[in-house]
Enzyme design. Structure first.
Site, mmCIF file in Angstrom:
data_model
loop_
_atom_site.group_PDB
_atom_site.id
_atom_site.type_symbol
_atom_site.label_atom_id
_atom_site.label_comp_id
_atom_site.label_asym_id
_atom_site.label_seq_id
_atom_site.Cartn_x
_atom_site.Cartn_y
_atom_site.Cartn_z
ATOM 1 N N HIS A 12 0.828 -1.209 0.000
ATOM 2 C CA HIS A 12 0.000 0.000 0.000
ATOM 3 C C HIS A 12 0.859 1.254 0.000
ATOM 4 C CE1 HIS A 12 0.957 -1.547 3.946
ATOM 5 N NE2 HIS A 12 1.006 -0.296 4.353
ATOM 6 N N ASP A 198 -1.307 -4.096 -3.917
ATOM 7 C CA ASP A 198 -1.212 -5.543 -4.171
ATOM 8 C C ASP A 198 -2.510 -6.271 -3.811
ATOM 9 O OD1 ASP A 198 -0.949 -5.394 -1.439
ATOM 10 O OD2 ASP A 198 0.932 -6.510 -1.335
ATOM 11 N N ASP A 200 -4.561 -6.763 -1.380
ATOM 12 C CA ASP A 200 -5.002 -7.518 -0.203
ATOM 13 C C ASP A 200 -5.849 -6.678 0.760
ATOM 14 O OD1 ASP A 200 -2.820 -6.055 0.625
ATOM 15 O OD2 ASP A 200 -1.773 -7.733 1.581
ATOM 16 N N ARG A 201 -5.733 -5.342 0.665
ATOM 17 C CA ARG A 201 -6.578 -4.498 1.527
ATOM 18 C C ARG A 201 -7.844 -4.069 0.785
ATOM 19 N NH1 ARG A 201 -2.988 -0.475 5.207
ATOM 20 N NH2 ARG A 201 -1.456 -2.010 5.886
ATOM 21 N N LYS A 303 -4.919 -11.768 3.680
ATOM 22 C CA LYS A 303 -6.123 -10.959 3.569
ATOM 23 C C LYS A 303 -6.425 -10.799 2.086
ATOM 24 C CE LYS A 303 -3.339 -6.841 4.555
ATOM 25 N NZ LYS A 303 -2.341 -7.032 5.604
HETATM 26 MG MG MG Z 1 -1.087 -4.797 0.615
#
Ligand code: MG
Length: 490
Positions: A12, A198, A200-201, A303
């Site tokens: 992030h 990437d 995942d959030r 996640k």
């Molecule tokens: Mg990430």
């Protein structure tokens, strides 16, 4: 099965030569490498005496799927094969086993449903186009910033109210999560979602409504069994990171399932998901989340941003299955969350980030707070009237430095953050974080539980005003760091 995999990712963080770019190693379970392994690797790097380079490695086309043999035919000494795969395909088929795709297609096709998805110019873009667009029928015009760019288009791909500015505005909100009055004369999407670099959030928005990550995992858990086929038999256990609000605890209690409070870091969830394989109890199907916009389940060991978007779409699909289309009675994200608060109470929540604080100043804040923890611990549960100007009449009943005892592998993680718990269950948590790009980040988490339905519509800042005053006062953060206000409020 692969023994592990390397992931090249900026997660992030913003793009650019000055910024963080990491190499992650995930082990054979698909999750982040456990501490034992990374410590071991670090130890071995100390005795490296030479590194082999292959300067003349021929270039091969990463855009063409299939096998490329390098250095001679297969089996030739020194030769090897590289396979370029389309990860969107594998992932789509995995999600197809978790969710009811036909039900999601029906939701997307409704004339009274619209969504805006922001790939933030990261890796989420192709997944959004492939799964939301091609498979579920979301129009291309709703899929924004879905072309990955080396510099993320000059943006900071962190899905929160500050950095996902464009989406937040589009959904009719301000950067504090309040309704933007200038949006009232135009239609806004029913669902807004963004993912980090990437993927995942995730951040979930309704029309003129922000779902805190802490509420998001609580609402998903409460609705999982009815909305998501993967959880048809019920959720077996749930977990949250320590600073995440206690909203999930109330759902777990109502469902009669175990709730784990773990340190920040996905590997702690992974251990619980793998408990059965590691000789412990079976906690799957498992749901977990963290306040830092991470949500997931045991379908993978990381996640998963798009999974969270599909989970919310599933809740809307089920809630609206019998609702006549286009009559203005669409059950919205806000309806779902307000109904949840009515049943379980509302945990007002916010996080202050003081980014790029000089390390010694950050350490001084934590040391100062540590003394207060010691003082309160010595009182053995006797409440302390805090008597802070503007801090109401809160009484501190418990303070500690959070320690986690992993029930699966028996490991103990100390110094995971300072908790200050008030008599009514309200909490203030302080943590130093290492995931930022420069200096130290001090995170302050403020949470207030409100059972009274008539008090569920206050602006978050107002509901948390007194607790925020207490947090600033007891930490002396302004005096010790020179910061007048946080860098980011989420
Ligand atoms: Mg990430």
């Amino acid at each position: 099965m692969a023994e592990g995999g390397f992931i090249l990712t900026a997660s992030h963080n913003p793009g650019g030569l000055e910024e963080d770019f990491g190499i992650k190693y995930n082990s054979s379970n698909g999750g982040p490498a456990p501490e034992g392994l990374t410590n071991d690797i670090f130890e071995r790097t100390k005795s490296i005496s030479f590194i082999r380079w292959c300067p003349n490695l021929p270039l091969f086309d990463l855009d063409t799927l299939g096998l490329t043999t390098i250095g001679g035919p297969p089996g030739y000494p020194g030769g090897f094969t590289v396979q370029v795969i389309d990860p969107v395909e594998d992932y789509a088929s995995a999600l197809g086993r978790v969710f009811d795709f036909p039900a999601l297609r029906t939701l997307v096709a409704r004339s009274d449903f619209s969504m805006a998805y922001d790939g933030m110019c990261g890796v989420a873009g192709p997944y959004g186009r492939g799964i939301l667009g091609d498979i579920l029928g979301v129009p291309a015009s709703s899929l924004r910033n879905c072309n990955p760019l080396p510099d993320f288009g000059g943006h900071h791909p962190d899905p929160n109210l500050t950095y996902a500015e464009e989406l937040v505005k589009l959904c009719g909100l301000t950067r504090t999560g309040d309704v933007d009055p200038s949006s009232l004369d135009r239609p806004v999407p029913q669902l807004g979602a963004a993912q980090d670099g990437d993927a995942d959030r995730n951040m979930i928005l309704g029309s003129r409504f922000f779902v805190t990550p802490s509420d998001s995992i609580a609402v998903i858990t409460a609705n999982a069994a009815t909305a998501i086929p993967f959880f048809r038999t019920g959720v077996a256990a749930a977990a949250r990171s320590m600073p995440t609000s206690c909203a999930l605890d109330r759902v777990a209690r109502a469902l009669g399932i175990p709730l784990f409070e773990v340190p920040t870091g996905w590997k702690f969830f992974g251990n619980l998901m793998d408990s059965l394989e590691l000789g412990g109890k079976n906690y799957n199907p498992f749901l977990c989340g963290e306040e830092s916009f991470g949500t997931g389940s045991n379908h993978v060991r990381e996640k998963d941003g798009l999974w969270a978007v599909l989970a919310w779409m599933s809740i809307l699909a089920v809630r609206n299955a019998g609702v006549p289309e286009g009559k203005g009675s669409f059950v919205t994200v806000e309806d779902v969350v307000r109904e949840h608060w009515k049943k379980y109470g509302r945990n007002y929540y916010c996080r202050y980030d003081y980014e790029g604080v000089e390390s010694t100043a950050a350490a001084a804040v934590m040391e100062h707070l540590g003394k207060l923890v010691e003082k309160q611990s010595a009182r053995g549960g006797t409440p302390t009237c805090l008597d802070v100007p503007g801090g109401g009449d809160y009484r501190l009943t418990h303070a500690d430095n959070f320690t986690y005892h992993d029930p699966v592998d028996g490991s103990v993680s100390k110094n995971q953050g300072l908790r200050f718990i008030m008599e009514d269950g309200s909490r203030i948590v302080f943590r130093l974080s290492g995931t930022g790009s420069v200096g130290a980040t001090i995170r302050v988490y403020i949470e207030k539980f409100e059972e009274d339905t008539t008090k569920h519509s206050l602006p978050t800042a107002e509901a948390l005003k007194e607790l925020a005053a207490i947090a600033l006062y007891i930490s002396s953060i302004e005096k010790l760091t020179g910061r007048k206000e946080p860098t980011v409020i989420t």
